[in-house]
Write an enzyme that holds these catalytic residues in place. Structure first.
Site, PDB file in Angstrom:
ATOM      1  N   ASP A   1      34.362  32.986  39.300  1.00  0.00           N
ATOM      2  CA  ASP A   1      34.509  33.871  38.035  1.00  0.00           C
ATOM      3  C   ASP A   1      33.009  34.455  37.988  1.00  0.00           C
ATOM      4  OD1 ASP A   1      36.340  35.104  36.248  1.00  0.00           O
ATOM      5  OD2 ASP A   1      37.299  33.069  36.110  1.00  0.00           O
TER       6      ASP A   1
ATOM      7  N   ASP B   1      35.311  39.477  35.394  1.00  0.00           N
ATOM      8  CA  ASP B   1      35.973  39.305  34.267  1.00  0.00           C
ATOM      9  C   ASP B   1      35.477  40.677  33.460  1.00  0.00           C
ATOM     10  OD1 ASP B   1      36.899  37.355  32.014  1.00  0.00           O
ATOM     11  OD2 ASP B   1      35.089  38.035  30.974  1.00  0.00           O
TER      12      ASP B   1
ATOM     13  N   GLU C   1      39.325  42.273  36.610  1.00  0.00           N
ATOM     14  CA  GLU C   1      40.235  42.125  35.643  1.00  0.00           C
ATOM     15  C   GLU C   1      40.030  43.237  34.573  1.00  0.00           C
ATOM     16  OE1 GLU C   1      40.979  39.027  31.983  1.00  0.00           O
ATOM     17  OE2 GLU C   1      38.961  39.793  32.395  1.00  0.00           O
TER      18      GLU C   1
ATOM     19  N   HIS D   1      44.714  31.648  32.621  1.00  0.00           N
ATOM     20  CA  HIS D   1      44.098  30.880  31.425  1.00  0.00           C
ATOM     21  C   HIS D   1      44.126  31.736  30.391  1.00  0.00           C
ATOM     22  CE1 HIS D   1      41.095  33.751  32.908  1.00  0.00           C
ATOM     23  NE2 HIS D   1      40.519  33.435  31.846  1.00  0.00           N
ATOM     24  N   ASP D   2      44.406  32.984  30.408  1.00  0.00           N
ATOM     25  CA  ASP D   2      44.381  33.908  29.161  1.00  0.00           C
ATOM     26  C   ASP D   2      45.772  34.023  28.440  1.00  0.00           C
ATOM     27  OD1 ASP D   2      41.916  34.480  28.585  1.00  0.00           O
ATOM     28  OD2 ASP D   2      41.783  36.222  30.057  1.00  0.00           O
TER      29      ASP D   2
END
Length: 549
Positions: free
Chosen positions: A99, A200, A254, A327-328
């Protein structure tokens, strides 16, 4: 270096490190635990791992508030443990991507601590602004996590911008020195042997000059001034030209609030495109409006429109990133499937996305059908966004109603420890885990499903193996069928005379198989029920894949 596009033939597995596996018995997931499970990950048919942040962090946003970009947190085992996992993954033929979180840092990062003290050259590493008249905020922008997007710093006597948590100040990417820091980070990890990055909220790094107030959008005020900002492609091109183009790596962006037309400005088959793939949120809005915290009834047609739009509009132009969980977001079976028909709907959902065109990602626990967590006490939630939502976003609701909203919407449901067995703490750790274990671990766990050839876990293995064996999945065209159906998702893939027909029921009730979907002489190559299927009737949440050669 020419981009090799190896990611098109891969399947990736996302690991949320603190909840995957505890190898040293301190209650926190770590890289020793990951190393011990590398063979399990590979057994899924997976070719790569995406790690959520492993860097040193105060943990305000579970690691997305980074205090040191060039190290691995001690609680995960440090740099030596990471190198061991990296070598172990590579030895098993798996790629590793990290990430990259460079829209913001932790407020405990050295850069921020020096910036708030006006120590050069860090003074303008962040977006600072003096207070307006009578101490007014610099503008009316919203934070995605905690109220407004500005926080007053007593030491510097100015406001700083934070589009997420208060303790996540936004970097000033307009400062060339900050961009040089990003390039150092990229080069550091690529030189270490990492194969790429998931970046991210990367489309937010360029803010509109003057930081104007937003008098148009009723929610997410300001997002039109900082999403896809004025210099975004200039900065991304700089990162690619100066660093990424010199390595055989892949990048995934993302991007909140993005649709195919805008995505094609970032991803393409061209050598100089900003990214290789895009994580879009549209496929996660089948039961909500913009965000999981604005839930609606699940509408299959809305989900199908999202899937088909990305498939058709990227065809021949760019490559899709496919996912159902990360994870979101809350667990997908609890959203798009049925906990009553957990195994059947979990298998159906796997079929629905695994045979689309693109690179699939699985999230830890998805392969065994983990479901949403429903604690009795809101204080048990760890996530900064979840806590703020409970306290501020639904004040007209009763505490019971607000808690039920968290059961439905909180991303903490995806962050409970991985359920390895029916042993204490779900086999995740020998100590009390850092976070609550979902009580259903006695029924839903890896060990139990390993013993059952018809389990969801083993179905994922078969489906992934089948996907990889069929060139039509890699190369074929996509065509949605029965797009007006509210209970059926069906599509066909076609390439060089080979036709793949995928049929997925999103209904708890048996339903008539439409004549248009009659497979004719095609061979049934995958079904989520055992036994010969009924020619005319689909069982609850039934999924079938037919092949004509």
């Amino acid at each position: 270096m020419q981009r090799k596009r190896w990611y098109k033939d891969k399947v990736f597995y996302q690991i949320w490190p603190r909840s995957f596996c505890d190898g040293n018995g301190d209650g926190m997931g770590d890289l020793l635990g990951v190393y011990e499970k590398l063979d399990y990950i590979r057994s899924l048919g997976v070719d790569g791992i995406w790690f959520s942040p492993l860097y040193p962090s105060p943990g305000v946003d579970c690691g997305y508030d980074i205090s040191d970009y060039m190290d691995i947190a001690a609680e995960f085992g440090g740099m030596e443990a990471f190198k061991r996992v990296l070598d172990g993954a590579h030895a098993r033929g798996m790629k590793v991507i990290m990430d990259l979180v460079v829209n913001h840092t932790s407020d405990e990062h050295e850069w921020f601590q020096k910036s708030r003290r006006r120590i050069e050259p860090y003074t303008d590493y962040y977006i600072w602004h003096p207070a307006g008249k009578n101490g007014k905020l610099p503008n009316n922008w919203d934070s995605s996590f905690e109220g407004k997007a500005w926080q007053f710093d007593e030491l510097r006597q100015e406001y700083y911008l934070h589009l997420y948590a208060v303790k996540q100040p936004d970097l000033n990417m307009d400062n060339p020195l900050v961009r040089e820091e990003v390039k150092k980070i990229l080069k550091f990890w690529l030189d270490l042997g990492v194969d790429g990055f998931r970046e991210d909220v990367i489309t937010l790094i360029s803010k509109k000059e003057g930081l104007p107030s937003d008098h148009l959008f009723p929610i997410y005020k300001g997002i039109r001034f900082y999403n896809h900002g004025p210099h975004i492609h200039e900065y991304l091109s700089e990162f690619r030209r100066d660093v990424l183009s010199h390595y055989d790596c892949m990048t995934i962006a993302e991007a909140p609030l993005i649709w195919p037309k805008r995505a094609l400005e970032y991803i393409s088959e061209k050598e100089d495109s900003d990214f290789d793939m895009m994580i879009q949120f549209e496929c996660m809005c089948g039961d909500c409006f913009f965000t999981d915290y604005m839930p609606t009834k699940f509408h299959l047609r809305k989900l199908k429109r999202a899937w088909s739009s990305w498939q058709s509009k990227l065809e021949g132009k760019a490559w899709n990133m496919l996912y159902l969980e990360n994870h979101d977001h809350p667990r997908v079976i609890s959203r798009y499937g049925s906990e009553k028909f957990r195994v059947e709907s979990g298998k159906m959902l796997a079929v629905a996305y695994l045979f689309q065109k693109g690179t699939p990602f699985l999230y830890q626990g998805q392969e065994i059908g983990m479901t949403n967590w429903r604690p009795d006490d809101p204080a048990l939630y760890e996530d900064v966004q979840t806590r703020w939502q409970y306290e501020h976003a639904a004040l007209k609701k009763t505490p019971e109603e607000r808690l039920k909203r968290l059961w439905r919407s909180s991303r903490d449901s995806a962050r409970t420890p991985m359920q390895w067995s029916d042993a204490e703490h779900a086999g995740f750790s020998t100590a009390e885990p850092w976070f609550s274990v979902n009580p259903n671990y006695r029924e839903i766990n890896v060990a139990r499903q390993e013993k059952d050839p018809d389990s969801l876990l083993n179905f994922y293995r078969r489906a992934i193996e089948l996907r990889k064996s069929l060139p039509v999945v890699r190369h074929g065209s996509y065509k949605e069928l029965l797009h007006r159906s509210k209970r059926l998702y069906a599509y066909e893939r076609e390439s060089k005379g080979t036709r793949l027909l995928v049929i997925c029921s999103f209904s708890e009730q048996p339903m008539k198989l439409p004549k248009r979907l009659s497979p004719g002489k095609a061979s049934l190559i995958l079904c989520n029920y055992t036994g010969k299927p009924d020619t005319d009737t689909l069982r609850p949440y039934e999924a079938r894949v037919y092949l004509t050669v």
